[in-house]
Motif scaffolding. Structure first.
Motif, PDB file in Angstrom:
ATOM      1  N   ASP A   1       0.859  -1.190   0.000  1.00  0.00           N
ATOM      2  CA  ASP A   1       0.000   0.000   0.000  1.00  0.00           C
ATOM      3  C   ASP A   1       0.892   1.236   0.000  1.00  0.00           C
ATOM      4  O   ASP A   1       1.387   1.662   1.043  1.00  0.00           O
ATOM      5  CB  ASP A   1      -0.913   0.004   1.242  1.00  0.00           C
ATOM      6  N   GLY A   2       1.100   1.790  -1.183  1.00  0.00           N
ATOM      7  CA  GLY A   2       1.971   2.945  -1.339  1.00  0.00           C
ATOM      8  C   GLY A   2       1.492   4.174  -0.591  1.00  0.00           C
ATOM      9  O   GLY A   2       2.253   5.112  -0.374  1.00  0.00           O
TER      10      GLY A   2
ATOM     11  N   ALA B   1       9.627  12.207  -2.132  1.00  0.00           N
ATOM     12  CA  ALA B   1       9.095  12.596  -3.442  1.00  0.00           C
ATOM     13  C   ALA B   1       7.942  11.682  -3.861  1.00  0.00           C
ATOM     14  O   ALA B   1       6.934  12.152  -4.409  1.00  0.00           O
ATOM     15  CB  ALA B   1      10.206  12.568  -4.493  1.00  0.00           C
ATOM     16  N   GLU B   2       8.071  10.385  -3.570  1.00  0.00           N
ATOM     17  CA  GLU B   2       6.979   9.438  -3.882  1.00  0.00           C
ATOM     18  C   GLU B   2       5.736   9.776  -3.059  1.00  0.00           C
ATOM     19  O   GLU B   2       4.621   9.733  -3.571  1.00  0.00           O
ATOM     20  CB  GLU B   2       7.416   7.999  -3.584  1.00  0.00           C
ATOM     21  N   GLY B   3       5.936  10.083  -1.787  1.00  0.00           N
ATOM     22  CA  GLY B   3       4.815  10.454  -0.928  1.00  0.00           C
ATOM     23  C   GLY B   3       4.109  11.685  -1.453  1.00  0.00           C
ATOM     24  O   GLY B   3       2.878  11.752  -1.497  1.00  0.00           O
ATOM     25  N   LEU B   4       4.879  12.669  -1.899  1.00  0.00           N
ATOM     26  CA  LEU B   4       4.311  13.902  -2.438  1.00  0.00           C
ATOM     27  C   LEU B   4       3.592  13.649  -3.756  1.00  0.00           C
ATOM     28  O   LEU B   4       2.515  14.203  -3.999  1.00  0.00           O
ATOM     29  CB  LEU B   4       5.423  14.943  -2.624  1.00  0.00           C
ATOM     30  N   ALA B   5       4.166  12.793  -4.596  1.00  0.00           N
ATOM     31  CA  ALA B   5       3.533  12.480  -5.882  1.00  0.00           C
ATOM     32  C   ALA B   5       2.189  11.787  -5.672  1.00  0.00           C
ATOM     33  O   ALA B   5       1.227  12.033  -6.409  1.00  0.00           O
ATOM     34  CB  ALA B   5       4.458  11.601  -6.719  1.00  0.00           C
ATOM     35  N   GLN B   6       2.120  10.925  -4.664  1.00  0.00           N
ATOM     36  CA  GLN B   6       0.874  10.204  -4.398  1.00  0.00           C
ATOM     37  C   GLN B   6      -0.178  11.081  -3.746  1.00  0.00           C
ATOM     38  O   GLN B   6      -1.367  10.860  -3.929  1.00  0.00           O
ATOM     39  CB  GLN B   6       1.153   8.987  -3.506  1.00  0.00           C
ATOM     40  N   ASP B   7       0.276  12.063  -2.958  1.00  0.00           N
ATOM     41  CA  ASP B   7      -0.683  12.929  -2.270  1.00  0.00           C
ATOM     42  C   ASP B   7      -0.171  14.369  -2.295  1.00  0.00           C
ATOM     43  O   ASP B   7       0.360  14.873  -1.313  1.00  0.00           O
ATOM     44  CB  ASP B   7      -0.879  12.446  -0.824  1.00  0.00           C
TER      45      ASP B   7
ATOM     46  N   ALA C   1       5.913  17.899   1.004  1.00  0.00           N
ATOM     47  CA  ALA C   1       6.644  18.963   0.309  1.00  0.00           C
ATOM     48  C   ALA C   1       7.726  19.531   1.216  1.00  0.00           C
ATOM     49  O   ALA C   1       8.871  19.747   0.793  1.00  0.00           O
ATOM     50  CB  ALA C   1       5.681  20.057  -0.146  1.00  0.00           C
ATOM     51  N   MET C   2       7.383  19.752   2.490  1.00  0.00           N
ATOM     52  CA  MET C   2       8.365  20.282   3.436  1.00  0.00           C
ATOM     53  C   MET C   2       9.488  19.277   3.687  1.00  0.00           C
ATOM     54  O   MET C   2      10.663  19.648   3.757  1.00  0.00           O
ATOM     55  CB  MET C   2       7.687  20.662   4.744  1.00  0.00           C
ATOM     56  N   ALA C   3       9.121  18.007   3.816  1.00  0.00           N
ATOM     57  CA  ALA C   3      10.142  16.976   4.057  1.00  0.00           C
ATOM     58  C   ALA C   3      11.105  16.900   2.877  1.00  0.00           C
ATOM     59  O   ALA C   3      12.334  16.855   3.074  1.00  0.00           O
ATOM     60  CB  ALA C   3       9.471  15.624   4.286  1.00  0.00           C
ATOM     61  N   LEU C   4      10.563  16.897   1.667  1.00  0.00           N
ATOM     62  CA  LEU C   4      11.418  16.830   0.479  1.00  0.00           C
ATOM     63  C   LEU C   4      12.317  18.056   0.403  1.00  0.00           C
ATOM     64  O   LEU C   4      13.521  17.945   0.153  1.00  0.00           O
ATOM     65  CB  LEU C   4      10.546  16.711  -0.784  1.00  0.00           C
ATOM     66  N   ALA C   5      11.742  19.237   0.643  1.00  0.00           N
ATOM     67  CA  ALA C   5      12.532  20.469   0.582  1.00  0.00           C
ATOM     68  C   ALA C   5      13.635  20.460   1.639  1.00  0.00           C
ATOM     69  O   ALA C   5      14.772  20.871   1.361  1.00  0.00           O
ATOM     70  CB  ALA C   5      11.626  21.681   0.750  1.00  0.00           C
ATOM     71  N   ARG C   6      13.334  19.981   2.841  1.00  0.00           N
ATOM     72  CA  ARG C   6      14.363  19.939   3.897  1.00  0.00           C
ATOM     73  C   ARG C   6      15.506  19.005   3.506  1.00  0.00           C
ATOM     74  O   ARG C   6      16.679  19.298   3.771  1.00  0.00           O
ATOM     75  CB  ARG C   6      13.749  19.487   5.224  1.00  0.00           C
ATOM     76  N   LEU C   7      15.170  17.883   2.888  1.00  0.00           N
ATOM     77  CA  LEU C   7      16.205  16.951   2.442  1.00  0.00           C
ATOM     78  C   LEU C   7      17.057  17.578   1.339  1.00  0.00           C
ATOM     79  O   LEU C   7      18.273  17.376   1.284  1.00  0.00           O
ATOM     80  CB  LEU C   7      15.563  15.648   1.950  1.00  0.00           C
ATOM     81  N   GLN C   8      16.421  18.339   0.467  1.00  0.00           N
ATOM     82  CA  GLN C   8      17.177  19.018  -0.588  1.00  0.00           C
ATOM     83  C   GLN C   8      18.099  20.076   0.008  1.00  0.00           C
ATOM     84  O   GLN C   8      19.241  20.216  -0.418  1.00  0.00           O
ATOM     85  CB  GLN C   8      16.207  19.634  -1.605  1.00  0.00           C
ATOM     86  N   VAL C   9      17.611  20.803   1.016  1.00  0.00           N
ATOM     87  CA  VAL C   9      18.451  21.793   1.693  1.00  0.00           C
ATOM     88  C   VAL C   9      19.657  21.097   2.324  1.00  0.00           C
ATOM     89  O   VAL C   9      20.784  21.598   2.262  1.00  0.00           O
ATOM     90  CB  VAL C   9      17.642  22.561   2.762  1.00  0.00           C
ATOM     91  N   GLU C  10      19.412  19.949   2.924  1.00  0.00           N
ATOM     92  CA  GLU C  10      20.485  19.180   3.563  1.00  0.00           C
ATOM     93  C   GLU C  10      21.606  18.870   2.574  1.00  0.00           C
ATOM     94  O   GLU C  10      22.770  18.758   2.949  1.00  0.00           O
ATOM     95  CB  GLU C  10      19.913  17.874   4.134  1.00  0.00           C
ATOM     96  N   GLN C  11      21.257  18.759   1.298  1.00  0.00           N
ATOM     97  CA  GLN C  11      22.250  18.449   0.265  1.00  0.00           C
ATOM     98  C   GLN C  11      22.676  19.693  -0.511  1.00  0.00           C
ATOM     99  O   GLN C  11      23.300  19.594  -1.561  1.00  0.00           O
ATOM    100  CB  GLN C  11      21.676  17.407  -0.700  1.00  0.00           C
ATOM    101  N   GLY C  12      22.305  20.863  -0.006  1.00  0.00           N
ATOM    102  CA  GLY C  12      22.724  22.099  -0.648  1.00  0.00           C
ATOM    103  C   GLY C  12      21.930  22.481  -1.886  1.00  0.00           C
ATOM    104  O   GLY C  12      22.333  23.356  -2.646  1.00  0.00           O
ATOM    105  N   GLN C  13      20.781  21.845  -2.082  1.00  0.00           N
ATOM    106  CA  GLN C  13      19.959  22.105  -3.271  1.00  0.00           C
ATOM    107  C   GLN C  13      18.874  23.143  -2.941  1.00  0.00           C
ATOM    108  O   GLN C  13      17.675  22.850  -2.959  1.00  0.00           O
ATOM    109  CB  GLN C  13      19.321  20.792  -3.754  1.00  0.00           C
ATOM    110  N   LEU C  14      19.305  24.369  -2.648  1.00  0.00           N
ATOM    111  CA  LEU C  14      18.365  25.399  -2.197  1.00  0.00           C
ATOM    112  C   LEU C  14      17.351  25.774  -3.265  1.00  0.00           C
ATOM    113  O   LEU C  14      16.161  25.928  -2.976  1.00  0.00           O
ATOM    114  CB  LEU C  14      19.129  26.648  -1.754  1.00  0.00           C
ATOM    115  N   ALA C  15      17.801  25.952  -4.497  1.00  0.00           N
ATOM    116  CA  ALA C  15      16.879  26.353  -5.566  1.00  0.00           C
ATOM    117  C   ALA C  15      15.831  25.276  -5.803  1.00  0.00           C
ATOM    118  O   ALA C  15      14.644  25.585  -5.999  1.00  0.00           O
ATOM    119  CB  ALA C  15      17.661  26.649  -6.848  1.00  0.00           C
TER     120      ALA C  15
END
Length: 197
Positions: free
Chosen positions: A31-32, A59-65, A72-86
């Motif tokens: 159950d995705g 990203a999968e969680g966001l795509a599904q819902d 969206a916040m979780a994905l963005a925080r992970l991107q920030v963690e890797q220096g992907q601010l934009a």
């Protein structure tokens, strides 16, 4: 899926992280949309600093819902963690309409916009967050910084003063706000670094 999730939770509590991770993954294969399993898997991946895999799970969680601003916040925080601010800002911007009632979302978006040197947009987001939670000192401070960067010195000083008045500003930020207010009182420019300790 629920049974696999419960087993995985038990394994996680016992410290069997690899088995717990496999259990969360099994639950998601069944159950995705199993929110708790996805959160459990994400938590384990973050704890192990497996950023790319954690990003994929968020990203999968966001795509599904897409209505779930938490993803969206979780994905963005992970991107920030890797220096992907934009990239992180793009994620938040894409879901901004759903985040209008979420003060934390708005303030996080404001912070990213500020880091990307977009002070006017950052100030707008901080103001929106403060409408929802007017007693959050950190956001008043962030608003002050954004206004300062946008050359709105007087409004910035008002924001710094409000940040201090909340009584909940972390000590480091309180010291910076005090410094900025003192500089204004003595007529020193904001960029003057010749302050005494």
């Amino acid at each position: 899926a629920e049974e696999e999730f419960r087993k995985a939770m038990g394994l996680s509590r016992q410290g069997a992280m690899a088995e717990a991770m496999a259990g969360f993954q099994a639950a998601l294969r069944l159950d995705g949309r199993h929110l708790a399993a996805r959160q459990g898997l994400l938590s384990l991946l973050v704890a192990q600093r497996r950023w790319a895999e954690a990003q994929a799970v968020a990203a999968e969680g966001l795509a599904q819902d897409p209505a779930q601003t938490g993803w969206a916040m979780a994905l963005a925080r992970l991107q920030v963690e890797q220096g992907q601010l934009a990239e992180a800002e793009s994620v938040l911007a894409a879901h901004a309409a759903r985040g209008t009632g979420n003060a934390d979302y708005l303030a996080f978006h404001a912070l990213l916009l500020q880091k990307l040197q977009r002070p006017a947009a950052a100030a707008d987001r901080y103001r929106a967050a403060l409408v929802l939670r007017p007693d959050e000192g950190r956001w008043w401070y962030g608003l002050g910084q954004a206004l300062d960067a946008g050359q709105e010195a007087e409004a910035a000083l008002e924001a710094f003063a409000k940040a201090r008045q909340t009584g909940n500003l972390p000590p480091a930020l309180a010291a910076l706000a005090d410094q900025r207010l003192r500089q204004a009182a003595t007529g020193r420019p904001a960029g003057d670094k010749t302050t005494t300790n």
